[in-house]
Scaffold this active site. Structure first.
Site, PDB file in Angstrom:
ATOM      1  N   GLN A   1       0.850  -1.189   0.000  1.00  0.00           N
ATOM      2  CA  GLN A   1       0.000   0.000   0.000  1.00  0.00           C
ATOM      3  C   GLN A   1       0.877   1.228   0.000  1.00  0.00           C
ATOM      4  OE1 GLN A   1      -3.062   0.063   3.000  1.00  0.00           O
ATOM      5  NE2 GLN A   1      -3.208   2.300   2.964  1.00  0.00           N
TER       6      GLN A   1
ATOM      7  N   PRO B   1       4.563   8.296   0.426  1.00  0.00           N
ATOM      8  CA  PRO B   1       4.655   7.599  -0.856  1.00  0.00           C
ATOM      9  C   PRO B   1       6.061   7.078  -1.138  1.00  0.00           C
ATOM     10  CG  PRO B   1       3.493   9.703  -1.082  1.00  0.00           C
ATOM     11  CD  PRO B   1       4.089   9.684   0.290  1.00  0.00           C
ATOM     12  N   SER B   2       6.122   6.026  -1.954  1.00  0.00           N
ATOM     13  CA  SER B   2       7.377   5.445  -2.438  1.00  0.00           C
ATOM     14  C   SER B   2       8.269   4.949  -1.307  1.00  0.00           C
ATOM     15  CB  SER B   2       8.145   6.459  -3.301  1.00  0.00           C
ATOM     16  OG  SER B   2       7.350   6.922  -4.377  1.00  0.00           O
ATOM     17  N   ARG B   3       7.668   4.632  -0.174  1.00  0.00           N
ATOM     18  CA  ARG B   3       8.399   4.143   0.997  1.00  0.00           C
ATOM     19  C   ARG B   3       9.399   5.153   1.541  1.00  0.00           C
ATOM     20  NH1 ARG B   3       4.585   1.398   0.779  1.00  0.00           N
ATOM     21  NH2 ARG B   3       4.434  -0.851   1.005  1.00  0.00           N
ATOM     22  N   LEU B   4       9.227   6.423   1.210  1.00  0.00           N
ATOM     23  CA  LEU B   4      10.070   7.485   1.765  1.00  0.00           C
ATOM     24  C   LEU B   4       9.388   8.060   2.997  1.00  0.00           C
ATOM     25  CD1 LEU B   4      11.213   9.213  -1.559  1.00  0.00           C
ATOM     26  CD2 LEU B   4      12.420   7.498  -0.187  1.00  0.00           C
TER      27      LEU B   4
END
Length: 210
Positions: free
Chosen positions: A8, A187-190
């Protein structure tokens, strides 16, 4: 079952150092209030990790019952596995996860038994059946059957028809924190991660890499 593609992307909110309180307990109270207001499922549920007598970690879900100026309070059976672990190694780590808000909080510190006055006060506030259950359950011990547990509950209900005293083996624990981490999914695992560490009686606030 292929779990590799279950993911997710978190997009709801961000977390900046300047927006965080200087005191992590105050910041935690703000996030807890937000979780309760958002009606997340079991907002006070937390994973408690301890080190057992075998020097192996073990964890379980318990419920936070109070936030004080000193730390965080929960209650349990002192003879349970967690109680034995804390008697052996009086430190622990808590994790709260509120997926509806895409947030996680990790808290570490020393854990000690709460004073008897505060434990008595909380015990009196519990429902009658829960107070009887504290006497009936030999928590974490092997029992022959559910029937044996119900038999013990019936026994103590007959013994304490109205006034149920607090069992000497049951009471509160206080975790005095020395480390917090507030995690906000991005977002984007950041992800945003803000850490507080207690150094020379002062809280130091830092950003961590996700």
């Amino acid at each position: 079952m292929d779990l590799r593609h279950i993911r997710q992307d978190y997009t709801n909110q961000s977390l900046n150092e300047e927006d965080c309180s200087k005191n992590p307990l105050e910041q935690f109270q703000q996030w807890m209030s937000a979780a309760i207001h958002a009606k997340v499922n079991e907002p006070t549920a937390m994973n408690l990790a301890t080190i057992g007598e075998d020097n192996r970690p073990n964890s379980r879900i318990v419920l936070l019952k109070e936030i004080t100026a000193e730390g965080l309070v929960f209650f349990s059976n002192y003879h349970s596995r967690k109680g034995r672990s804390l008697a052996y190694h009086p430190f622990g780590a808590l994790t709260f996860f509120w997926p509806e808000l895409e947030r996680q909080v990790r808290i570490e510190g020393k854990i000690e038994q709460l004073n008897s006055t505060d434990s008595d006060e909380y015990f009196r506030s519990r429902p009658y059946t829960s107070r009887i259950g504290a006497w009936a359950s030999q928590q974490s011990e092997v029992i022959p059957s559910k029937a044996e547990l119900m038999k013990r509950a019936t026994k103590f209900a007959a013994k304490y028809l109205l006034n149920v005293p607090r069992p000497p083996h049951w009471g509160g624990y206080l975790l005095t924190p020395d480390r917090f981490e507030f995690w906000q999914g991005r977002p984007s695992r950041l992800h945003d991660r803000i850490q507080y560490t207690l150094q020379n009686n002062q809280w130091i606030k830092q950003r961590l890499a996700p």
